[in-house]
Design a protein around this motif. Structure first.
Motif, PDB file in Angstrom:
ATOM      1  N   ALA A 193       0.812  -1.218   0.000  1.00 53.28           N
ATOM      2  CA  ALA A 193       0.000   0.000   0.000  1.00 53.28           C
ATOM      3  C   ALA A 193       0.845   1.266   0.000  1.00 53.28           C
ATOM      4  O   ALA A 193       0.312   2.360  -0.195  1.00 53.28           O
ATOM      5  CB  ALA A 193      -0.946  -0.002   1.205  1.00 53.28           C
ATOM      6  N   PHE A 194       2.162   1.152   0.234  1.00 54.21           N
ATOM      7  CA  PHE A 194       3.064   2.306   0.215  1.00 54.21           C
ATOM      8  C   PHE A 194       3.569   2.533  -1.203  1.00 54.21           C
ATOM      9  O   PHE A 194       3.629   1.618  -2.026  1.00 54.21           O
ATOM     10  CB  PHE A 194       4.263   2.084   1.133  1.00 54.21           C
ATOM     11  CG  PHE A 194       3.976   2.209   2.598  1.00 54.21           C
ATOM     12  CD1 PHE A 194       2.691   2.400   3.073  1.00 54.21           C
ATOM     13  CD2 PHE A 194       5.008   2.138   3.529  1.00 54.21           C
ATOM     14  CE1 PHE A 194       2.431   2.508   4.428  1.00 54.21           C
ATOM     15  CE2 PHE A 194       4.770   2.246   4.884  1.00 54.21           C
ATOM     16  CZ  PHE A 194       3.475   2.429   5.332  1.00 54.21           C
ATOM     17  N   THR A 195       3.976   3.761  -1.481  1.00 55.89           N
ATOM     18  CA  THR A 195       4.613   4.051  -2.761  1.00 55.89           C
ATOM     19  C   THR A 195       6.047   3.527  -2.771  1.00 55.89           C
ATOM     20  O   THR A 195       6.594   3.139  -1.728  1.00 55.89           O
ATOM     21  CB  THR A 195       4.645   5.559  -3.033  1.00 55.89           C
ATOM     22  OG1 THR A 195       5.494   6.184  -2.068  1.00 55.89           O
ATOM     23  CG2 THR A 195       3.242   6.167  -2.970  1.00 55.89           C
ATOM     24  N   VAL A 196       6.645   3.549  -3.945  1.00 54.02           N
ATOM     25  CA  VAL A 196       8.047   3.152  -4.066  1.00 54.02           C
ATOM     26  C   VAL A 196       8.922   4.016  -3.156  1.00 54.02           C
ATOM     27  O   VAL A 196       9.798   3.510  -2.438  1.00 54.02           O
ATOM     28  CB  VAL A 196       8.499   3.257  -5.536  1.00 54.02           C
ATOM     29  CG1 VAL A 196      10.020   3.161  -5.648  1.00 54.02           C
ATOM     30  CG2 VAL A 196       7.840   2.170  -6.373  1.00 54.02           C
ATOM     31  N   LEU A 197       8.691   5.323  -3.178  1.00 52.26           N
ATOM     32  CA  LEU A 197       9.499   6.228  -2.352  1.00 52.26           C
ATOM     33  C   LEU A 197       9.296   5.959  -0.871  1.00 52.26           C
ATOM     34  O   LEU A 197      10.259   5.967  -0.092  1.00 52.26           O
ATOM     35  CB  LEU A 197       9.150   7.682  -2.687  1.00 52.26           C
ATOM     36  CG  LEU A 197       9.984   8.747  -1.970  1.00 52.26           C
ATOM     37  CD1 LEU A 197      11.464   8.599  -2.326  1.00 52.26           C
ATOM     38  CD2 LEU A 197       9.487  10.143  -2.326  1.00 52.26           C
ATOM     39  N   GLU A 198       8.055   5.714  -0.455  1.00 49.23           N
ATOM     40  CA  GLU A 198       7.784   5.437   0.958  1.00 49.23           C
ATOM     41  C   GLU A 198       8.464   4.149   1.405  1.00 49.23           C
ATOM     42  O   GLU A 198       9.010   4.069   2.508  1.00 49.23           O
ATOM     43  CB  GLU A 198       6.273   5.364   1.191  1.00 49.23           C
ATOM     44  CG  GLU A 198       5.586   6.719   1.098  1.00 49.23           C
ATOM     45  CD  GLU A 198       4.078   6.612   1.030  1.00 49.23           C
ATOM     46  OE1 GLU A 198       3.404   7.616   1.341  1.00 49.23           O
ATOM     47  OE2 GLU A 198       3.565   5.535   0.637  1.00 49.23           O
TER      48      GLU A 198
ATOM     49  N   ILE B 205       7.558  -8.638  -9.577  1.00 51.27           N
ATOM     50  CA  ILE B 205       8.506  -9.205  -8.626  1.00 51.27           C
ATOM     51  C   ILE B 205       9.908  -8.642  -8.868  1.00 51.27           C
ATOM     52  O   ILE B 205      10.630  -8.287  -7.922  1.00 51.27           O
ATOM     53  CB  ILE B 205       8.537 -10.742  -8.738  1.00 51.27           C
ATOM     54  CG1 ILE B 205       7.258 -11.344  -8.150  1.00 51.27           C
ATOM     55  CG2 ILE B 205       9.747 -11.314  -8.015  1.00 51.27           C
ATOM     56  CD1 ILE B 205       7.167 -11.250  -6.643  1.00 51.27           C
ATOM     57  N   ALA B 206      10.305  -8.528 -10.132  1.00 50.54           N
ATOM     58  CA  ALA B 206      11.643  -8.026 -10.445  1.00 50.54           C
ATOM     59  C   ALA B 206      11.809  -6.590  -9.969  1.00 50.54           C
ATOM     60  O   ALA B 206      12.857  -6.226  -9.415  1.00 50.54           O
ATOM     61  CB  ALA B 206      11.893  -8.116 -11.947  1.00 50.54           C
ATOM     62  N   GLN B 207      10.801  -5.738 -10.170  1.00 50.76           N
ATOM     63  CA  GLN B 207      10.898  -4.351  -9.720  1.00 50.76           C
ATOM     64  C   GLN B 207      10.936  -4.260  -8.196  1.00 50.76           C
ATOM     65  O   GLN B 207      11.638  -3.415  -7.638  1.00 50.76           O
ATOM     66  CB  GLN B 207       9.719  -3.549 -10.271  1.00 50.76           C
ATOM     67  CG  GLN B 207       9.787  -3.302 -11.767  1.00 50.76           C
ATOM     68  CD  GLN B 207       8.518  -2.655 -12.300  1.00 50.76           C
ATOM     69  OE1 GLN B 207       7.400  -3.075 -11.968  1.00 50.76           O
ATOM     70  NE2 GLN B 207       8.689  -1.624 -13.093  1.00 50.76           N
TER      71      GLN B 207
ATOM     72  N   ASP C  75       9.367   4.054 -10.645  1.00 52.59           N
ATOM     73  CA  ASP C  75       8.566   5.268 -10.502  1.00 52.59           C
ATOM     74  C   ASP C  75       8.371   5.527  -9.013  1.00 52.59           C
ATOM     75  O   ASP C  75       7.716   4.743  -8.314  1.00 52.59           O
ATOM     76  CB  ASP C  75       7.217   5.087 -11.201  1.00 52.59           C
ATOM     77  CG  ASP C  75       6.326   6.316 -11.095  1.00 52.59           C
ATOM     78  OD1 ASP C  75       6.685   7.268 -10.384  1.00 52.59           O
ATOM     79  OD2 ASP C  75       5.241   6.316 -11.716  1.00 52.59           O
ATOM     80  N   ALA C  76       8.922   6.611  -8.506  1.00 56.68           N
ATOM     81  CA  ALA C  76       8.897   6.895  -7.074  1.00 56.68           C
ATOM     82  C   ALA C  76       7.486   6.991  -6.519  1.00 56.68           C
ATOM     83  O   ALA C  76       7.261   6.694  -5.337  1.00 56.68           O
ATOM     84  CB  ALA C  76       9.658   8.192  -6.785  1.00 56.68           C
ATOM     85  N   ASP C  77       6.524   7.368  -7.354  1.00 55.68           N
ATOM     86  CA  ASP C  77       5.158   7.584  -6.870  1.00 55.68           C
ATOM     87  C   ASP C  77       4.219   6.413  -7.144  1.00 55.68           C
ATOM     88  O   ASP C  77       3.042   6.475  -6.784  1.00 55.68           O
ATOM     89  CB  ASP C  77       4.588   8.861  -7.508  1.00 55.68           C
ATOM     90  CG  ASP C  77       5.407  10.091  -7.141  1.00 55.68           C
ATOM     91  OD1 ASP C  77       5.700  10.256  -5.944  1.00 55.68           O
ATOM     92  OD2 ASP C  77       5.786  10.855  -8.060  1.00 55.68           O
ATOM     93  N   ALA C  78       4.724   5.343  -7.769  1.00 53.18           N
ATOM     94  CA  ALA C  78       3.888   4.163  -8.021  1.00 53.18           C
ATOM     95  C   ALA C  78       3.690   3.379  -6.737  1.00 53.18           C
ATOM     96  O   ALA C  78       4.583   3.333  -5.876  1.00 53.18           O
ATOM     97  CB  ALA C  78       4.532   3.277  -9.086  1.00 53.18           C
TER      98      ALA C  78
END
Length: 484
Positions: A91-96, A134-136, A124-127
């Motif tokens: 539920a968190f973004t990539v940046l979080e 899985i790779a990402q 993408d920091a906001d995704a």
């Protein structure tokens, strides 16, 4: 980072996971950690990374003995572990997720972009993390650990469920971390081709003990000989006359999140095995769940035999002889905190609606299944204390002897070659008794070896390989990439 383990031992009840293991790992080296399922390799790595405590023994990092309490202290000491299922928050973004555990990181968005660009990652920091492949998610966890300052990295089965291109990017990243940054990289894997392609040396565990160490290159045959005292034989897969239709899907339309399946038709007959191929999130997981009654389509029908089961519950499907097992053993297939006996009692008596459980009888049945399915555990063992391979054996032991259809999501995920052969011996026995089998797998060789035909999913589309004898793993790989 120089890592030295001295006399590490760990028990789970009567099971000796690690027995007096002493081994050293050095900077700038990529070391494969091999062993059959239940050999103790994951336990050893969890002890090293702080996820579990050893019963006895010592850990030394760069000449200093360390005693950390938990994974956070291990990370602060410079050692991080990438789990098979990355420990992120969907539920968190990539940046979080990137700043999780590192709240004082200066300019986190810039740091994330710099680390991602350095290794060719596209994040993408906001995704939302739940939308990543899985790779990402692996890539995010690697850059997060690097931002935390780790100097040694442990990876547990990192190539499960990722494409060949994603694997090559991961391997390139690991080589750079070892060769250019001097990191120590430990790779836990059952895929010998990955170990041979990536590692400088390997260690081998068997029965909780360190039994061998060798430099690379070497042959798969030499590694197998070190890992196993004796391999299960590969039985010839006989052709069977197909029985009646066990399961049928007509004009299926399904919309789940960003996934769309349109006008899919499929039938499964008794004695037939159908493989499902595709990258993670391409539709095969959703398709299996529709066929099991766990998801309901927007349009179309799902029939068991000649009866329409489209809007029936999973329990109704089970009562009709259709059984599903999920790839996430502890997330969906088994229940953490319950013993083997409790799993047997729930499975054998739960569908009957019995008010009382005969625990003495349930324990006897659990002991019988432990013996028959060669599970390394006891009737009173909590399921989470078993290795992944032994958890998978328990899952198979809970399947009925005479099902109508088995719907299996990656039934050999994370298993070594011998455990994989053994699982398929059990499934083949059920097929020969008339069951139809549908299974998904990220292993192309497994799909080609055990399938009569294969459905390949790509971004919600589906194409059928009707005669597996006329295809190969390479050809299947092109289809998975969307080259229909």
């Amino acid at each position: 980072m120089e890592i030295v383990l001295k006399n590490i031992s760990k028990r789970f009840g009567a099971v000796r996971a690690n027995q007096d293991i002493s081994v050293a790992f050095y900077s700038g080296r990529i070391v494969g950690v091999l062993g059959e399922n239940g050999a103790g390799k994951s336990t050893l790595m969890k002890i090293l990374s702080g996820f579990q405590a050893a019963d006895s023994g010592e850990i030394w990092l760069d000449g200093q003995r360390v005693r950390y309490r938990g994974a956070q202290e291990a990370v602060r000491a410079g050692l991080g572990m990438l789990q098979q299922d990355p420990l992120d928050v969907p539920a968190f973004t990539v940046l979080e997720n990137f700043v999780f555990g590192n709240p004082n990181l200066a300019n986190p968005r810039q740091k994330l972009a710099e680390l991602a660009a350095r290794f060719g990652f596209h994040l993408d920091a906001d995704a939302l993390c739940g939308q990543l492949s899985i790779a990402q998610r692996q890539q995010l966890e690697i850059v997060r650990l690097l931002a935390l300052g780790v100097r040694a990295l442990i990876l547990d089965e990192p190539t499960t469920g990722i494409s060949a291109e994603q694997k090559e990017l991961l391997f390139s990243t690991l080589r750079r971390l070892a060769r250019e940054e001097g990191m120590t990289v430990l790779l836990v894997s059952h895929k010998l081709e990955d170990v041979i392609a990536l590692c400088d040396e390997v260690i081998v565990l068997r029965g909780g003990r360190l039994v061998g160490r060798t430099s690379m290159p070497t042959t798969p045959q030499a590694l197998v000989a070190m890992m196993f005292e004796e391999l299960s034989p590969i039985d010839a897969r006989p052709s069977l006359p197909l029985g009646q239709t066990a399961l049928r899907v007509e004009s299926l339309h399904l919309h789940v999140d960003r996934l769309h399946l349109h006008n899919l038709n499929f039938s499964l007959r008794g004695g037939e095995t159908v493989g499902l191929a595709g990258l993670d999130g391409s539709g095969q997981e959703a398709f299996l769940r529709v066929c099991a009654g766990l998801l309901r389509p927007q349009r179309g029908r799902v029939c068991v035999g000649e009866q329409d089961f489209t809007h029936r519950s999973y329990r109704d499907f089970r009562r009709a002889g259709v059984y599903f097992t999920a790839a996430g053993r502890l997330e969906e297939g088994l229940i953490a905190g319950l013993t083997l006996t409790e799993h047997v009692a729930l499975t054998d008596e739960g569908d009957d609606g019995a008010a009382w459980i005969n625990w003495i009888d349930a324990e006897k049945r659990a002991a019988a299944r432990i013996a028959r399915y060669q599970v390394r555990g006891q009737p009173y063992s909590p399921i989470e204390t078993l290795s992944g391979g032994n958890q998978q054996r328990v899952l198979i032991s809970l399947l009925p002897e005479h099902p109508r259809a088995l719907l299996l999501e990656q039934p050999t995920r994370g298993l070594d070659v011998d455990s994989t052969r053994w699982i398929w011996q059990q499934l083949e026995a059920r097929r020969q008794q008339g069951a139809g089998i549908v299974f998904s797998s990220a292993e192309l060789d497994e799909l080609v070896t055990y399938s009569d035909r294969i459905l390949v999913f790509y971004e919600g589309r589906c194409v059928e390989v009707a005669d597996v004898r006329q295809t190969s793993a390479d050809a299947l790989g092109h289809l998975i990439g969307g080259n229909f």
